[in-house]
Scaffold this active site. Structure first.
Site, PDB file in Angstrom:
ATOM      1  N   ASN A 206      55.397  88.330  39.443  1.00 48.73           N
ATOM      2  CA  ASN A 206      54.677  89.070  38.246  1.00 48.73           C
ATOM      3  C   ASN A 206      55.818  89.844  37.469  1.00 48.73           C
ATOM      4  O   ASN A 206      55.926  89.995  36.448  1.00 48.73           O
ATOM      5  CB  ASN A 206      53.399  89.837  38.447  1.00 48.73           C
ATOM      6  CG  ASN A 206      53.673  90.945  39.134  1.00 48.73           C
ATOM      7  OD1 ASN A 206      54.483  91.213  40.089  1.00 48.73           O
ATOM      8  ND2 ASN A 206      53.010  92.066  38.922  1.00 48.73           N
TER       9      ASN A 206
ATOM     10  N   SER B  67      49.999  90.729  47.768  1.00 44.51           N
ATOM     11  CA  SER B  67      48.525  91.331  48.042  1.00 44.51           C
ATOM     12  C   SER B  67      48.432  92.173  49.199  1.00 44.51           C
ATOM     13  O   SER B  67      49.212  92.176  50.073  1.00 44.51           O
ATOM     14  CB  SER B  67      47.970  90.008  48.227  1.00 44.51           C
ATOM     15  OG  SER B  67      48.112  89.416  49.553  1.00 44.51           O
TER      16      SER B  67
ATOM     17  N   GLU C 221      53.948  97.580  48.792  1.00 39.78           N
ATOM     18  CA  GLU C 221      53.450  98.144  47.269  1.00 39.78           C
ATOM     19  C   GLU C 221      52.551  96.846  46.992  1.00 39.78           C
ATOM     20  O   GLU C 221      52.612  95.651  46.812  1.00 39.78           O
ATOM     21  CB  GLU C 221      54.654  97.757  46.290  1.00 39.78           C
ATOM     22  CG  GLU C 221      54.178  98.909  45.067  1.00 39.78           C
ATOM     23  CD  GLU C 221      53.171  98.295  44.170  1.00 39.78           C
ATOM     24  OE1 GLU C 221      52.064  98.503  44.134  1.00 39.78           O
ATOM     25  OE2 GLU C 221      54.038  97.557  43.393  1.00 39.78           O
TER      26      GLU C 221
ATOM     27  N   CYS D 105      50.260  95.072  38.857  1.00 42.12           N
ATOM     28  CA  CYS D 105      49.606  95.819  39.759  1.00 42.12           C
ATOM     29  C   CYS D 105      49.036  97.128  39.271  1.00 42.12           C
ATOM     30  O   CYS D 105      47.993  97.559  39.517  1.00 42.12           O
ATOM     31  CB  CYS D 105      50.517  96.238  40.889  1.00 42.12           C
ATOM     32  SG  CYS D 105      51.849  95.052  41.762  1.00 42.12           S
TER      33      CYS D 105
ATOM     34  N   GLU E  50      59.045 103.153  45.466  1.00 39.82           N
ATOM     35  CA  GLU E  50      60.116 102.518  44.969  1.00 39.82           C
ATOM     36  C   GLU E  50      60.795 103.107  43.745  1.00 39.82           C
ATOM     37  O   GLU E  50      60.039 104.070  43.061  1.00 39.82           O
ATOM     38  CB  GLU E  50      59.729 101.154  44.696  1.00 39.82           C
ATOM     39  CG  GLU E  50      59.237 100.319  45.781  1.00 39.82           C
ATOM     40  CD  GLU E  50      59.155  98.832  45.685  1.00 39.82           C
ATOM     41  OE1 GLU E  50      60.106  98.268  45.872  1.00 39.82           O
ATOM     42  OE2 GLU E  50      58.099  98.351  44.947  1.00 39.82           O
TER      43      GLU E  50
HETATM   44  C1  UN1 Z   1      53.886  95.711  38.871  1.00 47.20           C
HETATM   45  O1  UN1 Z   1      52.985  95.261  38.226  1.00 47.20           O
HETATM   46  O2  UN1 Z   1      53.959  95.390  40.053  1.00 47.20           O
HETATM   47  O3  UN1 Z   1      54.745 100.040  35.191  1.00 47.20           O
HETATM   48  C2  UN1 Z   1      55.107  96.412  38.313  1.00 47.20           C
HETATM   49  C3  UN1 Z   1      54.508  98.981  34.854  1.00 47.20           C
HETATM   50  C4  UN1 Z   1      55.845  98.248  35.035  1.00 47.20           C
HETATM   51  C5  UN1 Z   1      56.055  97.633  36.353  1.00 47.20           C
HETATM   52  C6  UN1 Z   1      54.714  96.949  36.862  1.00 47.20           C
HETATM   53  N1  UN1 Z   1      56.918  99.003  34.383  1.00 47.20           N
HETATM   54  O4  UN1 Z   1      53.437  98.306  34.413  1.00 47.20           O
END
Ligand code: UN1
Length: 503
Positions: free
Chosen positions: A160, A237, A258, A292, A472
């Site tokens: 993603n 996941s 993560e 995420c 991270e």
């Molecule tokens: C992710 O979806 O794993 O904060 C990372 C954010 C982006 C990074 C997302 N800078 O939505």
């Protein structure tokens, strides 16, 4: 910028091991396809197995002694140059990313920029990477700390954020003096190769980063289980993360994970509702909800719920779906057919659970959309906190509205999931804002902004089932990839016994 996607060349990708381009030893390959036009093959890549991972670990181990002895500032220079290469190639990498995983071009540029930012930021640690010097309890004795690399580390990354997330892992891993075996997601091998090419162009010595393409079960698993790999950094996941943690735990290997999110925007009744709608629209449907950090729950206080739901639905209905390379397109496809079925499966679950479907809830098939994996932006309202659509990570363009009576209920609902990555509150009341900041159970909290949009100079990660305590990005990124060494230097010329010969 032209309105249509040019037919681009098909990439013949190979593993990069010890600086050489190599096919899988088995000769097996797999294809990467454009989710906006499923018939278009972006590239063909080796389907690697345990024997290829063995070669990669061997190469990384051979490169380790020289790389870890390279001075920190010199390592930082290479990382900085890699960031500059990505900056120069930003448009090309972004277009490749849109073709390979579907996010719209403006977002693909942002993803690439995030890697540029990460490289520039962490390269500076080459001249910092502070340790501590503390007093000794004894005369003529020094006590201090320094960071040391772990050794060979495995970086397993999702599709993603196919350039940004590798940068969060690989740049700090290199900065700390580790060498890397990189296993990118099978949906985005071309993006991963572009990232490694930037490192090569920056002058990274052969073998310091080795890339093995392939699938989790036969390639990722071999990286995780290899005794020569000292740590695994994984984004993906919760199910796979739990498995990795178990394997690494039994091997006394570090893992930093993560994992999922079910991130809530809390809209209190004194909020600027239009601002909250702007945030929800971007947070829920940006990247087709495949973050995420996506705003997959909207917890709205009763006084704001009617206006919020009406405006959000009206705006979401107007979002333009299509190939992310086409000007004006706001929402791209989901990444693959399996995800399309998964997202639709959750629509069916929501309907069965009695949630009220106010928008979308179907695969988009008109015109050219039928050629790809498009799902309509989907909104459920009148959702109750215990429903599966309010608890499980869908990872698609679906969001749910949960009406609540009070700030107490809002915070309880927002906190009522197994995940804890990102959360946000919309309010004009500073007291309520600070209370929410303090009480929201998440690694990242926003006020009057959606749950997406983290910047790389602060740590990124979550609590509860989102991870296992690591962060991270930020300066904290080095913690993931280094050990502390404590050093005592006695220049007294005699035996001094700690805790005994003190004055
Ligand atoms: C992710 O979806 O794993 O904060 C990372 C954010 C982006 C990074 C997302 N800078 O939505």
């Amino acid at each position: 910028m032209s309105g249509t996607a040019a037919v681009a060349e098909r990439i013949e990708g190979l593993n990069v091991i010890a600086g050489e381009r190599r096919p899988a030893r088995s000769g097996a390959t797999f294809e990467s396809r454009n989710p906006a036009r499923a018939a278009e093959v972006v590239g063909v890549f080796p389907r690697s197995g345990a024997e290829d991972v063995e070669d990669a670990v061997r190469a990384a181990s051979a490169a380790l002694p020289s790389w870890r002895r390279t001075p920190w500032p010199a390592r930082g220079e290479i990382i900085l140059r890699a960031a500059q290469v990505l900056e120069r190639r930003k448009e090309e990498v972004a277009r490749l990313m849109t073709r390979e995983m579907g996010k719209v071009l403006t977002e693909a540029r942002g993803d690439t920029q995030e890697a540029v930012d990460m490289g520039k930021f962490i390269a500076g640690e080459g001249r910092r990477a502070f340790g501590e010097t503390v007093p000794s309890e004894l005369r003529d004795k020094w006590a201090m700390t320094m960071r040391q690399p772990l050794g060979v580390v495995g970086c397993i990354t999702p599709w993603n954020f196919p350039v940004a997330i590798p940068s969060w892992k690989i740049f700090p891993a290199l900065m700390a003096g580790n060498t890397v075996v990189f296993k990118p997601a099978e949906d985005t091998p071309a993006c991963a190769l572009a990232f490694v090419e930037a490192l090569e162009e920056a002058g990274l010595p052969a073998g310091v980063v080795n890339i093995v393409f392939g699938f989790g079960e036969d390639c990722g698993e071999a990286v995780v289980r290899h005794p020569g790999v000292r740590a695994i950094s994984f984004t993906g996941s919760a199910e796979v993360g739990r498995h990795i943690a178990e394997v690494c735990g039994s091997m006394l290997k570090r893992s930093s994970l993560e994992l999922g999110g079910k991130n809530a925007i809390v809209v209190l009744d004194d909020a600027d509702v239009e601002l909250a709608v702007d945030g929800a629209l971007w947070g829920a449907f940006g990247t087709s909800g495949q973050r995420c950090t996506a705003s997959s729950r909207l917890v709205v206080q009763r006084g704001a719920v009617a206006a919020f739901t009406a405006h959000l639905t009206e705006r979401a209905a107007r979002l333009r779906l299509g190939d992310g390379l086409v000007d004006g397109v706001e929402v791209g496809p989901v990444v693959n057919e399996k995800q399309l079925h998964r997202v639709h499966g959750y629509t069916e679950i929501g309907v069965q659970e009695g949630a009220h479907l106010v928008l979308g809830g179907e695969v988009a098939r008109e015109g050219v959309l039928a050629e790809g994996w498009f799902y309509r932006p989907t909104i459920f309202d009148a959702v109750r906190a215990g429903m599966r659509v309010a608890q499980e990570e869908i990872f698609g363009p679906t969001t749910v509205i949960l009406p609540v009576e009070s700030i107490d209920e809002a915070l309880a609902v927002a906190n009522g999931t197994r995940y804890g990555l990102s959360a946000s509150v919309y309010t004009r009341d500073v007291r309520r804002a600070f209370r929410a900041v303090n009480e929201l159970e998440a690694g990242i909290v926003y006020v009057n902004a959606p749950t997406i949009g983290a910047e790389i100079q602060l740590p990124f990660g979550g609590i509860k089932d989102t991870g296992n305590g690591h962060r991270e990005a930020g300066r904290q990124a080095l913690d993931e990839f280094s050990e502390w060494k404590s050093i005592y230097i006695d220049y007294s010329g005699r035996l001094q016994r700690a805790q005994i010969d003190v004055e």
